[in-house]
Design an enzyme around this catalytic site. Sequence first.
Site, mmCIF file in Angstrom:
data_model
loop_
_atom_site.group_PDB
_atom_site.id
_atom_site.type_symbol
_atom_site.label_atom_id
_atom_site.label_comp_id
_atom_site.label_asym_id
_atom_site.label_seq_id
_atom_site.Cartn_x
_atom_site.Cartn_y
_atom_site.Cartn_z
ATOM 1 N N SER A 71 0.799 -1.235 0.000
ATOM 2 C CA SER A 71 0.000 0.000 0.000
ATOM 3 C C SER A 71 0.825 1.276 0.000
ATOM 4 O O SER A 71 0.259 2.368 -0.100
ATOM 5 C CB SER A 71 -0.959 0.010 1.198
ATOM 6 O OG SER A 71 -2.092 -0.777 0.921
ATOM 7 N N LYS A 74 0.112 3.726 -2.703
ATOM 8 C CA LYS A 74 -0.903 4.785 -2.615
ATOM 9 C C LYS A 74 -0.297 6.181 -2.500
ATOM 10 O O LYS A 74 -0.996 7.177 -2.720
ATOM 11 C CB LYS A 74 -1.835 4.523 -1.433
ATOM 12 C CG LYS A 74 -2.710 3.285 -1.584
ATOM 13 C CD LYS A 74 -3.646 3.116 -0.394
ATOM 14 C CE LYS A 74 -4.612 1.955 -0.579
ATOM 15 N NZ LYS A 74 -3.981 0.634 -0.415
ATOM 16 N N SER A 135 -5.990 3.527 4.536
ATOM 17 C CA SER A 135 -5.469 2.766 3.404
ATOM 18 C C SER A 135 -6.576 2.018 2.665
ATOM 19 O O SER A 135 -6.370 0.905 2.169
ATOM 20 C CB SER A 135 -4.378 1.781 3.866
ATOM 21 O OG SER A 135 -3.599 1.344 2.778
ATOM 22 N N LYS A 264 3.117 6.439 5.074
ATOM 23 C CA LYS A 264 2.288 5.359 4.534
ATOM 24 C C LYS A 264 2.864 4.006 4.866
ATOM 25 O O LYS A 264 4.040 3.733 4.632
ATOM 26 C CB LYS A 264 2.163 5.491 3.008
ATOM 27 C CG LYS A 264 1.072 4.602 2.433
ATOM 28 C CD LYS A 264 -0.300 5.109 2.811
ATOM 29 C CE LYS A 264 -1.394 4.083 2.611
ATOM 30 N NZ LYS A 264 -1.354 2.989 3.623
#
Length: 448
Positions: A71, A74, A135, A264
């Site tokens: 993720s 992202k 997320s 993140k």
Amino acid sequence: MNFRKKLGRFAAVSLAFVLTLTLTFQAPFASKAEAASDPLGLKAKSAILVDFNSGQILYENNASKVYPPASMTKMMTEYLVMQALHSKKLTWNTKVSISDYVYQVSQNRAYSNVPLKKDYEYTVKELYEAMAIYSANGATIALAEKVGGTEKNFVDLMNKTAKKFGMTGAHYINSSGLENEDLGKFAPYGDSKASNQLSALDLAKLAYHLIKDYPDALEISKIPLKNFTAGVNAPIQMVNWNYMLPGFGANMSKFKYDGVDGLKTGYTDLAGYCFTGTVNRNGHRLISVVMGTDSDAQRFEQTRALFDYGYQQFNEKTIAKKGQLIKGNKSVPVHNGKKSEVKVAFGDSYKTAVASGEKIATDFNLVLDKSKLNKDGSLEAPVKKGEKIGYVTLSHKGETHYGYLYNTNSKIPVIAAEQVDQNNWFVRMLKGIGGFFSSIFSWIAGLF
């Protein structure tokens, strides 16, 4: 020595001046032997630590090796949504409808998701918060479709932007970071076994641009808890997967690190536990990436080790102040000006990460903008105070090596430190006549 001879000498040295500034450093990079054994002993497949203000790479281990980022993918979606917002293509209140693809992905609560409805329109703000805090994969794809028209088009934009950022190992195949086997028939690129591929260095560059270009992204990434209320019967608590943020309960306090405000996390079976983190203490910001750790806790423990290393081994030192004269450099010659030369100064302040222990000579090499110079290598009057006329490149001498995210990180703009007005037409005419006769006399002298 007359001015013309001085000018010739100036041109002969290619318009470069060198100022050596001796600073006191502690070696930011280990020796080759130490680097081979990884003195930090991090338990991660790859890692990197970057000083944000200078772009210096303070630590790296396998940083150029490519792995699935999960993720952390992202972050590029966040960047491109922020870009659309800042360019006024979107607003936070722009409505986003939900496709069959987004709906199906969002219903799978085995992944990080908030369930989205097909008969409901969400705002960009609601979906962005779900993406950046929780997320949420469905929300991410919905934003990708809104910006790109289709996720496939958006992925093309991701790869184009990665190339622009010099993310040489990056290859995106979707916007969320899920594996293709999870996306099934909806996967925009690649076969069932394909995944996004990035290196820790790629991710550090992406984080650098996200923070530098759109610092308001941190205002959302630092939110530890928030309820998602759009289109649901009961609020869904979105818990930020970044446990290093302040604001969590006692069970998470062991991970808290003062100053952390992003960025993140990522996890898949293939990628392991990953984290791109950033921390800011009194204006000294660090960016870290760890990839492929074995547990949720370990990715934060390894990040803590990197942050501790950055703050304990380094301090930020201002080595250039905006408007400060560049001592040791001769003035730049000016043609047709009321002054024959102009002093130069730093156009921006510049900080570098330094500590005690090793003396390193730092060279500032002045490079003038060729488009500003005439054929003789001088500036044409008038020259405005504060006008950018070139830059200095920063290089460190000695055994210690400094790496940078970009070559431009080691460049400081240079400006004219004073105003030099143009001579009036009569003076310019007289000088022109004098120059003409000087050329004639030189030609005649050359005949004998």
